[in-house]
Design a protein around this motif. Sequence first.
Motif: not given
Lengths: 62, 342
Positions: B116-121
């Motif tokens: 998975l690619l998690l777009h995180t902050r």
Amino acid sequence: MIEYLDAHPHVIVMIVTLLIWTGIAVYLWRLDKRLVTLENSTTTTQNQGSSSNPNDISSSAP
Amino acid sequence: MKYLFYVSALGVAIAVGFGKGILQRSALRAILAWGAVAVGIVFGLFPPIVGTFSDAATEAKFNRGAAFTVLIPVGGVRQIDSTDLECRDIAGHAVICRGSNEMIKTVMAQSNHHNLLLHTRLITHSLYDITALESAPRIMLPHIPALGEKARIIFFHVPAAWTGFFAYIVTMLYSILYLRRKKEEYDIIALSSASIGTLFTALAYASGAVWAKFNWGHFFNWDSRELSVLLLLAIYAAYFVLRSNVKGDMRKRVAATYAVVAAVAAVFLIFIVPRITISLHPGSRDDVNIGPILSPEQDALDLTKAMVFSIMLAGITLFFTWMLNVVARYNRYRYHQLGSET
């Protein structure tokens, strides 16, 4: 589609870059073909004896 | 390994570009040039740039609040409660990921089957907010510290700069050939190569200026490499001025001699000056690394990046040989038929 492009702006950059380089390639290809026509017409003119010296500009027809 | 890619790509490009003779037409040269550049553009701009949580933390220091994409391997998440996960990145580094109840359920449902690619902050050093989720594609580009998405310009800026330098070396070689054998064609190729080399150097300069604006704050930073390349452009501008101001038989001999001396200056200005002075570019005197393209460090050895860069290097070198073929043939035609002095 619009949502996808909105979330992935680098894809728009990719499409634009691809179009620009394809445009340059098509332009170069057409230029190449025109140059061949020019070179062939010159060879034909020279074979007909219009000029024996290719550097003689007074007798060559551009 | 990556140096092998670079050298092979250049070897193939030079062999295809010059193999048949630079004044001969070659459909293979044209097709390979466009094909390699198109493949390079697609693989250089389409795949996502992904990193690790350490990269995300480093990036947050420069760009607080920006989203960052982290690669999570299959089974790399474990549910803690309804809104929190333990996320483990590809390097094995684990942090807490926080999202909505719905988002956590979606991540859990997919994590057992896909990378998975998690777009995180980044919230704190070990707490990340999940902003979006997508399945990881097969091809991904590595994160380069402090560059992020801007790293993609490497695939254009560096090959353009290399091609500019290569064109000046071609100019020098054909100038030497002209001085030895006095054949008009060598002078015409040298002139054509110098003009295309100047175009590519200007393109590298322009792309570098845009990159500098976003990475260093200004289009021009009085950096030693920026100055040395500007000087190089001035040196080759003088080559054209010299050609147009010397008349008669002397013109070609003077221009060829100047091109040989200018190429020595090009080597000095491109490879030596930026390395013995303090510069913002990688590889300068005060820099510990030599940049993401040449660095032998483990994290710079990404195979995808090296392959895409090699393809782009070969493609733009081939494009140069194609342009050189067309421009040199046109200059030859002009010289022989129209009597224009080159």
